[in-house]
Scaffold this motif. Structure first.
Motif, PDB file in Angstrom:
ATOM      1  N   VAL A 257       0.841  -1.193   0.000  1.00 15.10           N
ATOM      2  CA  VAL A 257       0.000   0.000   0.000  1.00 15.10           C
ATOM      3  C   VAL A 257       0.879   1.246   0.000  1.00 15.10           C
ATOM      4  O   VAL A 257       2.083   1.168   0.263  1.00 15.10           O
ATOM      5  CB  VAL A 257      -0.933   0.031   1.233  1.00 15.10           C
ATOM      6  N   ASP A 258       0.254   2.386  -0.291  1.00 18.44           N
ATOM      7  CA  ASP A 258       0.981   3.649  -0.149  1.00 18.44           C
ATOM      8  C   ASP A 258       0.507   4.365   1.113  1.00 18.44           C
ATOM      9  O   ASP A 258      -0.233   3.804   1.931  1.00 18.44           O
ATOM     10  CB  ASP A 258       0.838   4.514  -1.403  1.00 18.44           C
ATOM     11  N   GLU A 259       0.936   5.626   1.252  1.00 17.01           N
ATOM     12  CA  GLU A 259       0.626   6.354   2.484  1.00 17.01           C
ATOM     13  C   GLU A 259      -0.861   6.648   2.652  1.00 17.01           C
ATOM     14  O   GLU A 259      -1.322   6.940   3.765  1.00 17.01           O
ATOM     15  CB  GLU A 259       1.435   7.658   2.543  1.00 17.01           C
ATOM     16  N   THR A 260      -1.624   6.514   1.565  1.00 14.75           N
ATOM     17  CA  THR A 260      -3.070   6.717   1.650  1.00 14.75           C
ATOM     18  C   THR A 260      -3.821   5.417   1.940  1.00 14.75           C
ATOM     19  O   THR A 260      -5.047   5.434   2.099  1.00 14.75           O
ATOM     20  CB  THR A 260      -3.607   7.317   0.339  1.00 14.75           C
ATOM     21  N   HIS A 325       1.371  -4.450  14.067  1.00 15.39           N
ATOM     22  CA  HIS A 325       0.582  -3.243  14.278  1.00 15.39           C
ATOM     23  C   HIS A 325       0.965  -2.084  13.359  1.00 15.39           C
ATOM     24  O   HIS A 325       0.187  -1.152  13.187  1.00 15.39           O
ATOM     25  CB  HIS A 325       0.717  -2.769  15.736  1.00 15.39           C
ATOM     26  N   ASP A 326       2.192  -2.142  12.775  1.00 21.53           N
ATOM     27  CA  ASP A 326       2.693  -1.021  11.979  1.00 21.53           C
ATOM     28  C   ASP A 326       2.882  -1.419  10.515  1.00 21.53           C
ATOM     29  O   ASP A 326       3.150  -2.580  10.200  1.00 21.53           O
ATOM     30  CB  ASP A 326       4.044  -0.545  12.522  1.00 21.53           C
ATOM     31  N   LEU A 327       2.758  -0.420   9.646  1.00 15.72           N
ATOM     32  CA  LEU A 327       3.149  -0.610   8.253  1.00 15.72           C
ATOM     33  C   LEU A 327       4.672  -0.642   8.161  1.00 15.72           C
ATOM     34  O   LEU A 327       5.369   0.071   8.899  1.00 15.72           O
ATOM     35  CB  LEU A 327       2.605   0.523   7.384  1.00 15.72           C
ATOM     36  N   ILE A 328       5.198  -1.460   7.236  1.00 16.13           N
ATOM     37  CA  ILE A 328       6.644  -1.595   7.076  1.00 16.13           C
ATOM     38  C   ILE A 328       7.076  -0.820   5.833  1.00 16.13           C
ATOM     39  O   ILE A 328       6.678  -1.162   4.709  1.00 16.13           O
ATOM     40  CB  ILE A 328       7.041  -3.078   6.911  1.00 16.13           C
ATOM     41  N   PRO A 329       7.889   0.240   5.964  1.00 20.28           N
ATOM     42  CA  PRO A 329       8.328   0.997   4.785  1.00 20.28           C
ATOM     43  C   PRO A 329       9.266   0.159   3.922  1.00 20.28           C
ATOM     44  O   PRO A 329      10.178  -0.496   4.438  1.00 20.28           O
ATOM     45  CB  PRO A 329       9.052   2.206   5.383  1.00 20.28           C
TER      46      PRO A 329
END
Length: 498
Positions: A257-260, A325-329
Protein backbone atom coordinates in the motif's frame (compact mmCIF):
# COMPACT_ATOMS: atom_id res chain seq x y z
CA UNK A 1 57.71 -11.81 -2.86
CA UNK A 2 54.74 -14.16 -2.88
CA UNK A 3 54.49 -17.24 -0.72
CA UNK A 4 53.90 -20.17 -3.08
CA UNK A 5 51.96 -23.27 -2.06
CA UNK A 6 52.77 -26.11 -4.42
CA UNK A 7 52.07 -29.21 -2.31
CA UNK A 8 48.40 -29.41 -3.28
CA UNK A 9 48.95 -32.71 -5.12
CA UNK A 10 46.60 -31.65 -7.91
CA UNK A 11 43.76 -30.74 -5.57
CA UNK A 12 41.03 -28.48 -6.89
CA UNK A 13 40.74 -25.08 -5.21
CA UNK A 14 37.21 -23.83 -4.49
CA UNK A 15 36.90 -20.07 -4.11
CA UNK A 16 33.93 -19.12 -1.93
CA UNK A 17 32.41 -20.40 1.29
CA UNK A 18 28.68 -20.12 0.55
CA UNK A 19 26.25 -22.91 -0.27
CA UNK A 20 27.65 -23.48 -3.79
CA UNK A 21 31.24 -23.78 -2.61
CA UNK A 22 30.44 -25.95 0.41
CA UNK A 23 28.26 -28.34 -1.59
CA UNK A 24 30.90 -28.65 -4.31
CA UNK A 25 33.52 -29.56 -1.72
CA UNK A 26 31.20 -32.12 -0.11
CA UNK A 27 30.36 -33.71 -3.45
CA UNK A 28 34.08 -33.95 -4.32
CA UNK A 29 34.75 -35.97 -1.16
CA UNK A 30 36.58 -38.22 -0.62
CA UNK A 31 38.79 -36.54 -3.22
CA UNK A 32 40.86 -33.92 -1.39
CA UNK A 33 39.94 -30.29 -2.08
CA UNK A 34 40.95 -26.87 -0.78
CA UNK A 35 38.26 -24.32 0.03
CA UNK A 36 39.23 -20.63 0.30
CA UNK A 37 36.95 -18.27 2.20
CA UNK A 38 37.42 -14.53 2.66
CA UNK A 39 35.61 -14.68 6.01
CA UNK A 40 35.00 -17.43 8.57
CA UNK A 41 32.60 -19.99 7.10
CA UNK A 42 29.01 -18.85 7.48
CA UNK A 43 29.88 -15.17 7.99
CA UNK A 44 29.14 -12.42 5.49
CA UNK A 45 27.82 -14.75 2.77
CA UNK A 46 24.68 -14.17 0.73
CA UNK A 47 23.77 -17.80 1.37
CA UNK A 48 23.57 -17.19 5.11
CA UNK A 49 21.26 -14.23 4.59
CA UNK A 50 18.86 -16.07 2.27
CA UNK A 51 15.32 -15.90 3.65
CA UNK A 52 13.54 -17.66 0.83
CA UNK A 53 13.86 -21.40 0.59
CA UNK A 54 14.37 -23.84 -2.22
CA UNK A 55 11.88 -24.42 -5.02
CA UNK A 56 11.08 -28.06 -5.76
CA UNK A 57 7.98 -29.87 -7.02
CA UNK A 58 7.16 -31.89 -3.91
CA UNK A 59 3.43 -31.29 -3.50
CA UNK A 60 0.79 -33.83 -4.49
CA UNK A 61 -0.59 -31.30 -7.00
CA UNK A 62 2.83 -30.48 -8.45
CA UNK A 63 5.35 -31.99 -10.86
CA UNK A 64 8.64 -30.93 -12.48
CA UNK A 65 6.91 -29.94 -15.73
CA UNK A 66 4.80 -27.37 -13.86
CA UNK A 67 7.90 -26.03 -12.11
CA UNK A 68 9.62 -25.88 -15.49
CA UNK A 69 6.73 -23.94 -17.04
CA UNK A 70 6.86 -21.32 -14.28
CA UNK A 71 10.64 -21.04 -14.60
CA UNK A 72 10.49 -20.52 -18.37
CA UNK A 73 7.70 -17.96 -18.06
CA UNK A 74 9.70 -15.92 -15.54
CA UNK A 75 12.81 -16.13 -17.73
CA UNK A 76 10.99 -14.23 -20.47
CA UNK A 77 12.32 -16.15 -23.47
CA UNK A 78 15.98 -16.43 -22.48
CA UNK A 79 16.11 -19.57 -20.34
CA UNK A 80 18.05 -22.57 -21.54
CA UNK A 81 15.13 -25.01 -21.50
CA UNK A 82 17.35 -28.10 -21.30
CA UNK A 83 19.26 -26.76 -18.29
CA UNK A 84 16.02 -25.66 -16.62
CA UNK A 85 14.51 -29.10 -17.15
CA UNK A 86 17.54 -30.83 -15.62
CA UNK A 87 17.51 -28.53 -12.59
CA UNK A 88 13.81 -28.85 -11.76
CA UNK A 89 13.94 -32.62 -12.22
CA UNK A 90 16.89 -32.86 -9.84
CA UNK A 91 15.44 -30.46 -7.25
CA UNK A 92 13.45 -32.98 -5.13
CA UNK A 93 16.51 -35.22 -4.72
CA UNK A 94 18.57 -32.16 -3.76
CA UNK A 95 16.16 -31.47 -0.90
CA UNK A 96 16.57 -35.06 0.27
CA UNK A 97 20.35 -34.70 0.16
CA UNK A 98 20.23 -31.56 2.32
CA UNK A 99 18.01 -33.32 4.83
CA UNK A 100 20.52 -36.18 4.92
CA UNK A 101 23.26 -33.64 5.67
CA UNK A 102 21.29 -32.40 8.66
CA UNK A 103 19.25 -29.45 7.41
CA UNK A 104 16.16 -29.10 9.62
CA UNK A 105 13.41 -28.24 7.15
CA UNK A 106 10.07 -26.89 8.32
CA UNK A 107 7.49 -29.65 8.51
CA UNK A 108 3.84 -30.18 9.27
CA UNK A 109 2.80 -31.86 12.56
CA UNK A 110 2.55 -35.08 10.54
CA UNK A 111 6.18 -34.75 9.43
CA UNK A 112 5.65 -33.75 5.79
CA UNK A 113 7.64 -30.87 4.34
CA UNK A 114 5.83 -27.56 4.75
CA UNK A 115 5.48 -25.95 1.32
CA UNK A 116 5.19 -22.19 0.83
CA UNK A 117 4.06 -20.00 -2.07
CA UNK A 118 6.04 -17.22 -3.74
CA UNK A 119 5.48 -14.93 -6.69
CA UNK A 120 5.00 -16.43 -10.16
CA UNK A 121 4.82 -20.00 -8.81
CA UNK A 122 1.64 -21.80 -9.75
CA UNK A 123 1.93 -24.21 -6.82
CA UNK A 124 3.11 -24.25 -3.24
CA UNK A 125 6.63 -25.60 -3.73
CA UNK A 126 8.98 -23.51 -1.55
CA UNK A 127 10.73 -25.51 1.15
CA UNK A 128 11.90 -23.45 4.14
CA UNK A 129 14.12 -24.16 7.11
CA UNK A 130 13.60 -22.09 10.23
CA UNK A 131 10.91 -19.91 8.66
CA UNK A 132 12.72 -16.98 7.05
CA UNK A 133 16.12 -18.28 8.20
CA UNK A 134 16.53 -20.89 5.48
CA UNK A 135 19.98 -19.79 4.39
CA UNK A 136 21.28 -19.68 7.93
CA UNK A 137 19.98 -23.18 8.72
CA UNK A 138 21.32 -24.68 5.48
CA UNK A 139 24.70 -23.06 6.07
CA UNK A 140 24.78 -24.35 9.66
CA UNK A 141 24.38 -27.91 8.46
CA UNK A 142 26.78 -27.60 5.52
CA UNK A 143 29.51 -25.87 7.53
CA UNK A 144 29.30 -28.65 10.11
CA UNK A 145 29.48 -31.28 7.36
CA UNK A 146 32.47 -29.62 5.70
CA UNK A 147 34.37 -29.24 8.96
CA UNK A 148 33.84 -32.93 9.72
CA UNK A 149 35.03 -34.09 6.27
CA UNK A 150 38.75 -34.91 6.43
CA UNK A 151 39.32 -34.52 2.69
CA UNK A 152 38.34 -30.82 2.72
CA UNK A 153 40.99 -28.31 3.73
CA UNK A 154 39.32 -25.03 4.71
CA UNK A 155 41.48 -21.90 4.65
CA UNK A 156 39.65 -18.89 6.09
CA UNK A 157 40.69 -15.25 6.01
CA UNK A 158 42.09 -15.61 2.49
CA UNK A 159 40.77 -13.52 -0.39
CA UNK A 160 41.36 -14.65 -3.97
CA UNK A 161 42.58 -11.69 -6.00
CA UNK A 162 43.54 -13.10 -9.38
CA UNK A 163 43.44 -16.32 -11.37
CA UNK A 164 46.74 -17.18 -13.02
CA UNK A 165 46.08 -18.31 -16.58
CA UNK A 166 48.53 -19.57 -19.18
CA UNK A 167 47.37 -20.25 -22.73
CA UNK A 168 43.73 -20.09 -21.60
CA UNK A 169 44.38 -22.66 -18.88
CA UNK A 170 44.26 -22.11 -15.14
CA UNK A 171 47.61 -22.63 -13.38
CA UNK A 172 46.92 -21.09 -9.99
CA UNK A 173 45.14 -18.67 -7.67
CA UNK A 174 46.75 -15.52 -6.31
CA UNK A 175 45.27 -14.61 -2.94
CA UNK A 176 45.90 -12.32 -0.01
CA UNK A 177 45.84 -13.09 3.68
CA UNK A 178 47.03 -11.43 6.87
CA UNK A 179 50.67 -12.21 6.12
CA UNK A 180 50.57 -10.97 2.52
CA UNK A 181 50.20 -12.52 -0.95
CA UNK A 182 49.99 -16.27 -1.34
CA UNK A 183 49.92 -18.28 -4.56
CA UNK A 184 48.13 -21.64 -4.79
CA UNK A 185 49.46 -23.74 -7.65
CA UNK A 186 46.55 -25.69 -9.14
CA UNK A 187 45.13 -26.68 -12.48
CA UNK A 188 41.52 -26.87 -11.23
CA UNK A 189 39.58 -23.94 -9.78
CA UNK A 190 35.88 -23.66 -8.93
CA UNK A 191 34.50 -20.13 -8.59
CA UNK A 192 31.63 -19.91 -6.10
CA UNK A 193 32.01 -16.24 -5.22
CA UNK A 194 28.41 -15.00 -5.24
CA UNK A 195 26.89 -12.00 -6.94
CA UNK A 196 27.49 -8.30 -7.54
CA UNK A 197 25.74 -6.65 -4.60
CA UNK A 198 28.91 -4.74 -3.72
CA UNK A 199 28.44 -2.65 -6.86
CA UNK A 200 25.18 -1.01 -5.73
CA UNK A 201 24.21 1.51 -3.07
CA UNK A 202 20.88 -0.15 -2.30
CA UNK A 203 21.42 -3.90 -2.00
CA UNK A 204 20.40 -6.86 0.12
CA UNK A 205 23.78 -8.56 -0.47
CA UNK A 206 27.03 -8.38 1.50
CA UNK A 207 28.88 -5.25 0.39
CA UNK A 208 32.02 -7.23 -0.42
CA UNK A 209 30.30 -9.30 -3.11
CA UNK A 210 31.95 -8.86 -6.51
CA UNK A 211 33.86 -12.03 -7.34
CA UNK A 212 32.93 -11.87 -11.02
CA UNK A 213 36.07 -9.81 -11.66
CA UNK A 214 38.22 -12.91 -11.17
CA UNK A 215 36.64 -14.56 -14.18
CA UNK A 216 36.62 -11.38 -16.25
CA UNK A 217 40.37 -10.80 -15.75
CA UNK A 218 41.04 -14.47 -16.54
CA UNK A 219 39.46 -13.99 -19.97
CA UNK A 220 36.38 -16.10 -19.33
CA UNK A 221 33.23 -15.55 -21.39
CA UNK A 222 30.49 -13.82 -19.38
CA UNK A 223 26.78 -13.89 -20.25
CA UNK A 224 23.47 -12.17 -19.47
CA UNK A 225 25.22 -9.43 -17.49
CA UNK A 226 22.47 -6.86 -18.02
CA UNK A 227 19.87 -8.91 -16.12
CA UNK A 228 19.96 -7.75 -12.51
CA UNK A 229 17.06 -8.53 -10.23
CA UNK A 230 15.85 -5.91 -7.79
CA UNK A 231 13.85 -7.27 -4.88
CA UNK A 232 10.65 -5.23 -4.46
CA UNK A 233 10.53 -5.31 -0.68
CA UNK A 234 13.69 -4.26 1.16
CA UNK A 235 13.24 -2.49 4.49
CA UNK A 236 13.49 1.22 3.70
CA UNK A 237 15.88 2.60 6.28
CA UNK A 238 19.46 3.68 6.85
CA UNK A 239 21.06 0.24 7.09
CA UNK A 240 23.26 -0.99 4.24
CA UNK A 241 23.02 -3.74 3.19
CA UNK A 242 19.25 -3.38 3.41
CA UNK A 243 17.32 -6.00 5.39
CA UNK A 244 15.24 -8.13 3.04
CA UNK A 245 11.55 -8.76 3.56
CA UNK A 246 10.99 -12.11 1.94
CA UNK A 247 8.48 -12.66 -0.82
CA UNK A 248 7.08 -15.39 1.39
CA UNK A 249 5.47 -12.64 3.50
CA UNK A 250 3.36 -11.66 0.49
CA UNK A 251 2.76 -15.35 -0.14
CA UNK A 252 1.08 -15.44 3.26
CA UNK A 253 -1.26 -12.57 2.34
CA UNK A 254 0.59 -9.32 3.07
CA UNK A 255 -0.33 -6.44 0.76
CA UNK A 256 1.51 -3.44 -0.66
CA UNK A 257 0.00 0.00 0.00
CA UNK A 258 0.98 3.65 -0.15
CA UNK A 259 0.63 6.35 2.48
CA UNK A 260 -3.07 6.72 1.65
CA UNK A 261 -3.73 3.01 2.14
CA UNK A 262 -4.25 2.42 -1.59
CA UNK A 263 -3.28 -1.01 -2.95
CA UNK A 264 -1.87 0.44 -6.16
CA UNK A 265 -0.89 -3.00 -7.52
CA UNK A 266 -4.46 -4.25 -7.69
CA UNK A 267 -4.65 -3.44 -11.40
CA UNK A 268 -1.53 -5.50 -12.16
CA UNK A 269 -2.00 -9.15 -13.13
CA UNK A 270 -0.91 -11.15 -10.11
CA UNK A 271 -0.94 -8.02 -7.92
CA UNK A 272 1.51 -8.47 -5.02
CA UNK A 273 2.55 -11.88 -6.38
CA UNK A 274 3.33 -10.71 -9.90
CA UNK A 275 6.91 -11.39 -11.11
CA UNK A 276 9.53 -9.50 -9.15
CA UNK A 277 10.51 -7.11 -11.93
CA UNK A 278 6.88 -6.07 -12.39
CA UNK A 279 6.33 -5.45 -8.68
CA UNK A 280 9.69 -3.70 -8.24
CA UNK A 281 9.12 -1.30 -11.16
CA UNK A 282 5.60 -0.49 -9.96
CA UNK A 283 6.94 0.38 -6.51
CA UNK A 284 9.83 2.37 -8.00
CA UNK A 285 7.42 4.35 -10.19
CA UNK A 286 5.13 5.07 -7.24
CA UNK A 287 8.09 6.23 -5.16
CA UNK A 288 9.28 8.40 -8.06
CA UNK A 289 5.87 10.08 -8.12
CA UNK A 290 6.35 11.25 -4.55
CA UNK A 291 4.56 8.50 -2.66
CA UNK A 292 5.76 6.31 0.16
CA UNK A 293 5.28 2.56 -0.09
CA UNK A 294 4.63 0.06 2.68
CA UNK A 295 4.09 -3.63 3.25
CA UNK A 296 0.91 -4.17 5.26
CA UNK A 297 1.24 -7.29 7.41
CA UNK A 298 -1.19 -6.26 10.13
CA UNK A 299 -3.94 -8.69 9.12
CA UNK A 300 -1.97 -11.30 7.20
CA UNK A 301 0.21 -12.81 8.61
CA UNK A 302 -0.85 -10.55 11.51
CA UNK A 303 -0.25 -11.93 15.01
CA UNK A 304 1.73 -14.92 13.73
CA UNK A 305 4.30 -12.73 11.92
CA UNK A 306 7.09 -13.01 14.49
CA UNK A 307 6.71 -16.78 14.71
CA UNK A 308 6.68 -17.28 10.93
CA UNK A 309 9.34 -14.70 10.10
CA UNK A 310 11.63 -14.27 13.11
CA UNK A 311 14.55 -12.82 11.16
CA UNK A 312 12.41 -10.14 9.50
CA UNK A 313 10.61 -9.40 12.76
CA UNK A 314 13.98 -8.82 14.43
CA UNK A 315 15.07 -6.40 11.68
CA UNK A 316 11.78 -4.54 11.99
CA UNK A 317 12.12 -4.28 15.77
CA UNK A 318 15.58 -2.81 15.26
CA UNK A 319 13.94 -0.09 13.16
CA UNK A 320 11.23 0.50 15.75
CA UNK A 321 8.51 -1.29 13.76
CA UNK A 322 6.03 -3.87 15.03
CA UNK A 323 4.80 -5.76 11.92
CA UNK A 324 1.66 -6.86 13.76
CA UNK A 325 0.58 -3.24 14.28
CA UNK A 326 2.69 -1.02 11.98
CA UNK A 327 3.15 -0.61 8.25
CA UNK A 328 6.64 -1.60 7.08
CA UNK A 329 8.33 1.00 4.78
CA UNK A 330 9.83 -0.66 1.71
CA UNK A 331 11.74 0.12 -1.48
CA UNK A 332 13.40 -2.03 -4.16
CA UNK A 333 17.04 -3.03 -3.78
CA UNK A 334 19.54 -4.94 -5.90
CA UNK A 335 19.16 -8.58 -4.93
CA UNK A 336 20.34 -11.14 -7.49
CA UNK A 337 22.37 -11.32 -10.69
CA UNK A 338 20.99 -13.61 -13.38
CA UNK A 339 24.16 -13.09 -15.39
CA UNK A 340 27.67 -14.30 -14.66
CA UNK A 341 30.34 -16.61 -16.01
CA UNK A 342 28.99 -18.54 -18.97
CA UNK A 343 29.10 -22.27 -18.18
CA UNK A 344 28.05 -25.47 -19.88
CA UNK A 345 25.90 -28.20 -18.39
CA UNK A 346 28.80 -29.38 -16.22
CA UNK A 347 29.71 -25.92 -14.94
CA UNK A 348 32.78 -25.60 -17.19
CA UNK A 349 33.75 -22.10 -18.31
CA UNK A 350 35.55 -21.07 -21.49
CA UNK A 351 38.87 -21.23 -19.59
CA UNK A 352 40.29 -24.72 -19.24
CA UNK A 353 40.42 -25.88 -15.64
CA UNK A 354 37.91 -23.27 -14.45
CA UNK A 355 34.37 -24.05 -13.26
CA UNK A 356 31.71 -21.74 -11.82
CA UNK A 357 28.79 -22.53 -9.53
CA UNK A 358 26.05 -20.56 -7.79
CA UNK A 359 25.20 -16.93 -8.41
CA UNK A 360 28.54 -16.17 -10.08
CA UNK A 361 27.63 -18.60 -12.88
CA UNK A 362 25.28 -18.07 -15.79
CA UNK A 363 23.81 -21.52 -16.39
CA UNK A 364 20.82 -20.39 -18.46
CA UNK A 365 18.34 -21.46 -15.78
CA UNK A 366 17.13 -17.96 -14.92
CA UNK A 367 17.06 -16.31 -18.32
CA UNK A 368 16.04 -12.67 -18.10
CA UNK A 369 14.41 -12.95 -14.68
CA UNK A 370 14.91 -15.46 -11.86
CA UNK A 371 11.89 -17.30 -10.55
CA UNK A 372 11.75 -16.89 -6.76
CA UNK A 373 13.71 -19.50 -4.74
CA UNK A 374 15.25 -21.12 -7.82
CA UNK A 375 18.69 -19.78 -6.91
CA UNK A 376 19.43 -21.92 -3.85
CA UNK A 377 18.04 -24.89 -5.75
CA UNK A 378 20.38 -24.12 -8.64
CA UNK A 379 23.41 -23.86 -6.34
CA UNK A 380 22.67 -27.21 -4.67
CA UNK A 381 21.91 -29.07 -7.90
CA UNK A 382 24.74 -27.61 -9.99
CA UNK A 383 27.33 -28.18 -7.26
CA UNK A 384 26.97 -31.93 -7.90
CA UNK A 385 27.44 -31.46 -11.65
CA UNK A 386 30.50 -29.25 -11.10
CA UNK A 387 32.04 -31.70 -8.64
CA UNK A 388 31.51 -34.64 -10.98
CA UNK A 389 33.11 -32.73 -13.84
CA UNK A 390 36.05 -31.44 -11.79
CA UNK A 391 36.67 -34.86 -10.25
CA UNK A 392 36.80 -36.41 -13.70
CA UNK A 393 39.30 -33.86 -15.03
CA UNK A 394 43.08 -34.07 -14.76
CA UNK A 395 44.82 -31.72 -12.37
CA UNK A 396 46.18 -29.69 -15.25
CA UNK A 397 49.69 -28.45 -15.81
CA UNK A 398 51.66 -27.78 -12.66
CA UNK A 399 53.62 -25.05 -14.40
CA UNK A 400 55.70 -22.97 -12.00
CA UNK A 401 54.10 -19.58 -12.44
CA UNK A 402 53.87 -16.85 -9.85
CA UNK A 403 51.33 -14.16 -10.57
CA UNK A 404 52.29 -10.59 -9.85
CA UNK A 405 51.45 -9.39 -6.36
CA UNK A 406 50.45 -6.05 -7.86
CA UNK A 407 46.81 -7.01 -7.93
CA UNK A 408 44.07 -4.51 -8.66
CA UNK A 409 42.21 -2.60 -5.95
CA UNK A 410 38.80 -4.07 -5.30
CA UNK A 411 37.05 -1.22 -3.49
CA UNK A 412 33.66 -0.88 -5.22
CA UNK A 413 32.77 2.41 -3.53
CA UNK A 414 33.86 4.64 -6.45
CA UNK A 415 31.50 2.87 -8.89
CA UNK A 416 28.42 2.32 -6.69
CA UNK A 417 26.77 5.64 -7.45
CA UNK A 418 27.49 5.25 -11.18
CA UNK A 419 25.95 1.79 -11.44
CA UNK A 420 23.04 2.56 -9.12
CA UNK A 421 22.07 5.51 -11.28
CA UNK A 422 22.56 4.02 -14.74
CA UNK A 423 21.78 0.34 -14.14
CA UNK A 424 18.83 0.48 -11.80
CA UNK A 425 15.24 -0.53 -12.43
CA UNK A 426 14.89 1.78 -15.43
CA UNK A 427 17.68 2.49 -17.91
CA UNK A 428 18.17 4.62 -20.98
CA UNK A 429 20.81 4.96 -23.67
CA UNK A 430 22.17 8.34 -22.61
CA UNK A 431 22.58 7.27 -19.01
CA UNK A 432 24.30 4.05 -20.06
CA UNK A 433 26.68 5.89 -22.38
CA UNK A 434 27.58 8.31 -19.60
CA UNK A 435 28.28 5.41 -17.25
CA UNK A 436 30.43 3.67 -19.87
CA UNK A 437 32.49 6.84 -20.39
CA UNK A 438 33.00 7.20 -16.65
CA UNK A 439 33.86 3.53 -16.05
CA UNK A 440 36.23 3.08 -18.99
CA UNK A 441 39.29 4.86 -17.48
CA UNK A 442 38.76 3.05 -14.15
CA UNK A 443 38.42 -0.45 -15.61
CA UNK A 444 42.13 -0.98 -16.27
CA UNK A 445 42.98 -1.06 -12.56
CA UNK A 446 39.67 -1.78 -10.81
CA UNK A 447 37.84 -5.10 -10.96
CA UNK A 448 34.50 -3.58 -9.83
CA UNK A 449 34.79 -0.96 -12.56
CA UNK A 450 35.66 -3.61 -15.16
CA UNK A 451 32.63 -5.71 -14.21
CA UNK A 452 30.43 -2.62 -14.11
CA UNK A 453 31.68 -1.59 -17.54
CA UNK A 454 30.79 -4.99 -19.01
CA UNK A 455 27.32 -4.82 -17.47
CA UNK A 456 26.79 -1.31 -18.84
CA UNK A 457 27.91 -2.36 -22.33
CA UNK A 458 25.55 -5.35 -22.29
CA UNK A 459 22.67 -3.15 -21.12
CA UNK A 460 23.45 -0.60 -23.83
CA UNK A 461 23.52 -3.29 -26.53
CA UNK A 462 20.16 -4.74 -25.41
CA UNK A 463 17.89 -2.22 -27.08
CA UNK A 464 14.65 -3.74 -25.81
CA UNK A 465 12.90 -4.36 -22.50
CA UNK A 466 12.89 -7.96 -21.33
CA UNK A 467 12.60 -9.49 -17.88
CA UNK A 468 14.61 -7.53 -15.33
CA UNK A 469 16.12 -5.28 -18.03
CA UNK A 470 13.93 -2.25 -18.73
CA UNK A 471 14.87 0.53 -21.18
CA UNK A 472 12.68 3.62 -21.11
CA UNK A 473 13.87 4.42 -24.64
CA UNK A 474 13.12 0.86 -25.83
CA UNK A 475 10.10 -0.13 -23.73
CA UNK A 476 8.99 -3.02 -25.95
CA UNK A 477 10.26 -6.57 -26.14
CA UNK A 478 12.11 -7.55 -29.32
CA UNK A 479 10.61 -10.25 -31.51
CA UNK A 480 13.73 -12.43 -31.29
CA UNK A 481 15.39 -13.36 -27.97
CA UNK A 482 19.18 -13.03 -28.00
CA UNK A 483 21.83 -13.74 -25.39
CA UNK A 484 24.90 -11.53 -25.16
CA UNK A 485 28.13 -13.35 -24.36
CA UNK A 486 31.58 -11.80 -24.43
CA UNK A 487 34.94 -11.53 -22.68
CA UNK A 488 36.31 -8.32 -21.17
CA UNK A 489 38.67 -8.01 -24.14
CA UNK A 490 35.80 -8.46 -26.59
CA UNK A 491 33.66 -5.96 -24.71
CA UNK A 492 36.39 -3.33 -24.98
CA UNK A 493 36.84 -4.11 -28.67
CA UNK A 494 33.08 -3.81 -29.21
CA UNK A 495 33.15 -0.46 -27.41
CA UNK A 496 36.00 0.80 -29.56
CA UNK A 497 34.13 -0.12 -32.74
CA UNK A 498 31.02 1.79 -31.68
Amino acid sequence: MNMEIRNLDGRPVIVGGGIAGLMTALHLAPEPAVLLSRMPLGADASSTWAQGGLAASLGLDDEPLLHLADTLAAGDGLCDADVARRVVQAAPAAIEELARLGVRFDRTPAGALLLGLEAAHGRRRIVHAGGDGSGREIMRALVAAVRSTPSITVIEGVEARRLAVDDNTVVGVLARCSVGPVFFVTGRVVLATGGIGGLFLDTTNPLGNCGLGLAARAGAVLADLEFIQFHPTALDGADRPMPLISEAVRGEGATIVDETGQRFLQGVQGAELAPRDVVARAIWKHLSNGHRVFLDTREKPGPTFARQFPTIASACRGAGIDPGHDLIPIRPAQHYHMGGVAVDGAGRTSVSGLWACGEVASTGLHGANRLASNSLTEAIVCALWVAESAAGSPGGRQKPAIASDQDSPDDPMPVRALLSGALGLARDGEGLKAAIRALLPLAATSDPAAVGLMIAIAAFLRQESRGAHYRTDFPHRAAVARRFEFTLKAALARLAST
